[in-house]
Design a protein around this motif. Structure first.
Motif, PDB file in Angstrom:
ATOM      1  N   THR A 140      72.064  36.371  48.821  1.00  0.00           N
ATOM      2  CA  THR A 140      72.428  37.014  50.068  1.00  0.00           C
ATOM      3  C   THR A 140      73.511  37.964  51.087  1.00  0.00           C
ATOM      4  O   THR A 140      73.830  36.337  51.792  1.00  0.00           O
ATOM      5  CB  THR A 140      70.616  37.298  50.054  1.00  0.00           C
ATOM      6  OG1 THR A 140      70.814  38.598  50.812  1.00  0.00           O
ATOM      7  CG2 THR A 140      70.268  36.221  51.373  1.00  0.00           C
ATOM      8  N   TYR A 141      73.212  38.503  51.528  1.00  0.00           N
ATOM      9  CA  TYR A 141      73.800  38.712  53.029  1.00  0.00           C
ATOM     10  C   TYR A 141      73.373  39.938  53.800  1.00  0.00           C
ATOM     11  O   TYR A 141      73.066  40.783  53.691  1.00  0.00           O
ATOM     12  CB  TYR A 141      75.492  38.780  52.495  1.00  0.00           C
ATOM     13  CG  TYR A 141      76.000  39.263  51.566  1.00  0.00           C
ATOM     14  CD1 TYR A 141      75.725  41.073  52.101  1.00  0.00           C
ATOM     15  CD2 TYR A 141      75.529  39.559  50.641  1.00  0.00           C
ATOM     16  CE1 TYR A 141      76.240  42.060  50.764  1.00  0.00           C
ATOM     17  CE2 TYR A 141      76.376  40.440  49.153  1.00  0.00           C
ATOM     18  CZ  TYR A 141      76.500  41.961  49.392  1.00  0.00           C
ATOM     19  OH  TYR A 141      76.762  42.684  49.171  1.00  0.00           O
ATOM     20  N   PHE A 142      73.614  39.771  55.405  1.00  0.00           N
ATOM     21  CA  PHE A 142      72.988  40.515  56.140  1.00  0.00           C
ATOM     22  C   PHE A 142      74.714  42.297  55.032  1.00  0.00           C
ATOM     23  O   PHE A 142      75.280  41.903  55.416  1.00  0.00           O
ATOM     24  CB  PHE A 142      74.178  40.078  57.242  1.00  0.00           C
ATOM     25  CG  PHE A 142      73.102  38.840  58.197  1.00  0.00           C
ATOM     26  CD1 PHE A 142      71.623  39.402  58.573  1.00  0.00           C
ATOM     27  CD2 PHE A 142      73.435  37.925  57.871  1.00  0.00           C
ATOM     28  CE1 PHE A 142      71.232  38.623  59.382  1.00  0.00           C
ATOM     29  CE2 PHE A 142      72.887  36.577  58.759  1.00  0.00           C
ATOM     30  CZ  PHE A 142      71.348  37.063  59.077  1.00  0.00           C
ATOM     31  N   LEU A 143      73.355  43.283  56.328  1.00  0.00           N
ATOM     32  CA  LEU A 143      73.497  45.130  55.666  1.00  0.00           C
ATOM     33  C   LEU A 143      74.058  44.764  54.291  1.00  0.00           C
ATOM     34  O   LEU A 143      75.068  45.793  53.919  1.00  0.00           O
ATOM     35  CB  LEU A 143      74.932  44.898  56.804  1.00  0.00           C
ATOM     36  CG  LEU A 143      74.063  45.228  58.291  1.00  0.00           C
ATOM     37  CD1 LEU A 143      75.200  45.140  58.661  1.00  0.00           C
ATOM     38  CD2 LEU A 143      74.104  46.553  57.527  1.00  0.00           C
ATOM     39  N   ARG A 144      73.551  43.997  53.549  1.00  0.00           N
ATOM     40  CA  ARG A 144      73.854  44.363  52.146  1.00  0.00           C
ATOM     41  C   ARG A 144      73.322  45.438  51.717  1.00  0.00           C
ATOM     42  O   ARG A 144      72.357  45.833  51.958  1.00  0.00           O
ATOM     43  CB  ARG A 144      72.692  43.253  51.275  1.00  0.00           C
ATOM     44  CG  ARG A 144      73.392  43.084  49.755  1.00  0.00           C
ATOM     45  CD  ARG A 144      72.210  41.821  48.876  1.00  0.00           C
ATOM     46  NE  ARG A 144      72.459  42.213  47.863  1.00  0.00           N
ATOM     47  CZ  ARG A 144      72.497  40.977  46.847  1.00  0.00           C
ATOM     48  NH1 ARG A 144      71.760  40.552  47.110  1.00  0.00           N
ATOM     49  NH2 ARG A 144      73.129  41.342  45.459  1.00  0.00           N
ATOM     50  N   GLU A 145      73.873  46.485  51.123  1.00  0.00           N
ATOM     51  CA  GLU A 145      73.398  47.602  49.956  1.00  0.00           C
ATOM     52  C   GLU A 145      73.265  48.086  51.433  1.00  0.00           C
ATOM     53  O   GLU A 145      71.908  48.852  52.070  1.00  0.00           O
ATOM     54  CB  GLU A 145      71.826  48.037  49.513  1.00  0.00           C
ATOM     55  CG  GLU A 145      72.804  46.738  48.206  1.00  0.00           C
ATOM     56  CD  GLU A 145      71.834  46.512  46.843  1.00  0.00           C
ATOM     57  OE1 GLU A 145      70.909  47.644  46.706  1.00  0.00           O
ATOM     58  OE2 GLU A 145      72.218  45.745  46.004  1.00  0.00           O
ATOM     59  N   GLU A 146      74.197  48.439  51.905  1.00  0.00           N
ATOM     60  CA  GLU A 146      73.765  48.765  54.111  1.00  0.00           C
ATOM     61  C   GLU A 146      73.234  50.537  53.545  1.00  0.00           C
ATOM     62  O   GLU A 146      72.956  50.497  54.453  1.00  0.00           O
ATOM     63  CB  GLU A 146      75.388  49.259  54.105  1.00  0.00           C
ATOM     64  CG  GLU A 146      75.078  49.743  56.056  1.00  0.00           C
ATOM     65  CD  GLU A 146      76.220  49.495  56.437  1.00  0.00           C
ATOM     66  OE1 GLU A 146      77.847  49.062  55.855  1.00  0.00           O
ATOM     67  OE2 GLU A 146      76.224  49.662  57.237  1.00  0.00           O
ATOM     68  N   ALA A 147      73.441  51.653  52.299  1.00  0.00           N
ATOM     69  CA  ALA A 147      72.636  53.013  51.858  1.00  0.00           C
ATOM     70  C   ALA A 147      71.554  52.954  52.623  1.00  0.00           C
ATOM     71  O   ALA A 147      70.760  53.338  53.306  1.00  0.00           O
ATOM     72  CB  ALA A 147      72.457  53.013  51.005  1.00  0.00           C
ATOM     73  N   HIS A 148      70.246  51.338  52.294  1.00  0.00           N
ATOM     74  CA  HIS A 148      69.098  51.494  52.825  1.00  0.00           C
ATOM     75  C   HIS A 148      68.927  51.346  54.475  1.00  0.00           C
ATOM     76  O   HIS A 148      67.878  52.090  54.661  1.00  0.00           O
ATOM     77  CB  HIS A 148      68.128  50.217  51.850  1.00  0.00           C
ATOM     78  CG  HIS A 148      68.099  50.407  50.403  1.00  0.00           C
ATOM     79  ND1 HIS A 148      68.144  49.229  49.808  1.00  0.00           N
ATOM     80  CD2 HIS A 148      68.053  51.127  49.447  1.00  0.00           C
ATOM     81  CE1 HIS A 148      68.468  49.366  48.218  1.00  0.00           C
ATOM     82  NE2 HIS A 148      67.745  50.497  48.593  1.00  0.00           N
ATOM     83  N   PHE A 149      69.895  50.437  55.154  1.00  0.00           N
ATOM     84  CA  PHE A 149      69.731  51.006  56.224  1.00  0.00           C
ATOM     85  C   PHE A 149      69.746  51.681  57.071  1.00  0.00           C
ATOM     86  O   PHE A 149      69.542  52.535  57.703  1.00  0.00           O
ATOM     87  CB  PHE A 149      70.397  48.903  56.735  1.00  0.00           C
ATOM     88  CG  PHE A 149      69.167  48.178  56.545  1.00  0.00           C
ATOM     89  CD1 PHE A 149      68.620  47.542  56.408  1.00  0.00           C
ATOM     90  CD2 PHE A 149      70.834  47.328  55.072  1.00  0.00           C
ATOM     91  CE1 PHE A 149      68.325  46.529  55.529  1.00  0.00           C
ATOM     92  CE2 PHE A 149      69.975  46.344  55.000  1.00  0.00           C
ATOM     93  CZ  PHE A 149      69.182  46.008  54.356  1.00  0.00           C
TER      94      PHE A 149
END
Ligand SMILES: C[S@@+](CC[C@H](N)C(=O)[O-])C[C@H]1O[C@@H](n2cnc3c(N)ncnc32)[C@H](O)[C@@H]1O
Length: 267
Positions: A74-83
């Motif tokens: 995993t990593y930070f801001l993965r699948e950024e659309a959710h954020f």
């Protein structure tokens, strides 16, 4: 090489599926290849003895095995659309409707914590100076105690940080050594990590938002459907579920309303 007999293979597939939801049916060769060194390390000469150890309900032993057969990546801001959805839709909605200023979030299958910590940083940025008015702690759970121990320490390397903007590195992290960064106490203290198996009953207070991303890939369709219904029951009305972008919810198997790819809402 120690070979798995058909009997041993069927036994372990059944045991893991019924206790952890994870479907190992296509992983016969992987089990043989990856578990060999563990058997040797333990001085065991066959898989039956090893699986007996696992079945003695030794959670450390079973998660060590699952860690070898599945991924915690995993990593930070993965699948950024959710954020972006959180920032542009959910938080403005919460500001309008949530009088108690109390937001409950669950990161289910949190691995080493990047998903939960990304959420906290997005919320800290969003609320800015008003953040002390809000109570938005996150419950982050996983079956693997080992990955959550890394999360509690909060030390991350290049791969985890590849999408993190400079502003976040400066605001929320402290550099350690050449290419590691440690997350500030202020961010870490807002996430509570707890070992929890998603196959167990959900005895939680209702949540406003649940992340269960890139976890159900290991489950078969019936297990996914049952889990999605459990998430539905533990969400507040109007609450959201985020799943992984490669995952879907079958429209006729749940009451969730589809909002956009991998985002669902309890009506
Ligand atoms: C690939 S990671 C996903 C991390 C994060 N959600 C993301 O999308 O980047 C999948 C995690 O699901 C966890 N997991 C698998 N089966 C589980 C179960 N039955 N209960 C709880 N966690 C589980 C694994 O231990 C692993 O850490």
């Amino acid at each position: 090489m120690i070979h798995l007999t058909d009997q041993e293979f069927n036994d372990i597939v059944t045991y893991i599926k019924s206790n952890y939801g994870i479907n190992l049916i296509n992983k016969r060769q992987l089990i043989e290849a990856r578990m060999y060194s563990v058997l040797v390390e333990k001085g065991l000469t066959n898989f039956t003895d090893y699986f007996n150890l696992i079945k003695q309900n030794n959670s450390q032993e079973v998660t060590a095995m699952l860690n070898k057969l599945t991924t915690n990546h995993t990593y930070f801001l993965r699948e950024e659309a959710h954020f972006n959805f959180l920032k542009n839709v959910i938080l403005p909605e919460q500001e309008k409707t949530n009088r108690m200023k109390n937001i409950r979030i669950w990161s289910a299958g949190c691995s080493s914590g990047e998903e939960a910590f990304t959420t906290i940083m997005v919320m800290m940025d969003y609320f800015g100076l008003r953040r002390s008015e809000w109570d938005y702690r996150i419950l982050a759970t996983d079956i693997s105690e080992k990955v959550m121990q890394e999360a509690r320490v909060g030390l991350y390397g290049k791969d985890s940080l590849k999408n993190v903007p400079e502003t976040w590195l400066r605001r929320y992290f402290t550099k350690q050594g050449n290419d590691h960064y440690v997350l500030s106490e202020e961010v870490r203290k807002q996430v509570i990590f707890k070992r929890f198996n998603l196959m167990d009953p959900f005895l939680f207070q209702p949540f406003d938002l649940i992340f269960c991303r890139n976890v159900m890939i290991y489950f078969d369709q019936a297990t996914r459907n049952a889990l999605i219904n459990k998430f539905y029951d533990v969400l507040k009305p109007g609450g959201y579920l985020f799943i992984g972008h490669s995952e879907t919810i079958q429209r006729d198997s749940s009451k969730f309303v589809y909002i956009e790819p991998s985002v669902y809402q309890k009506g």
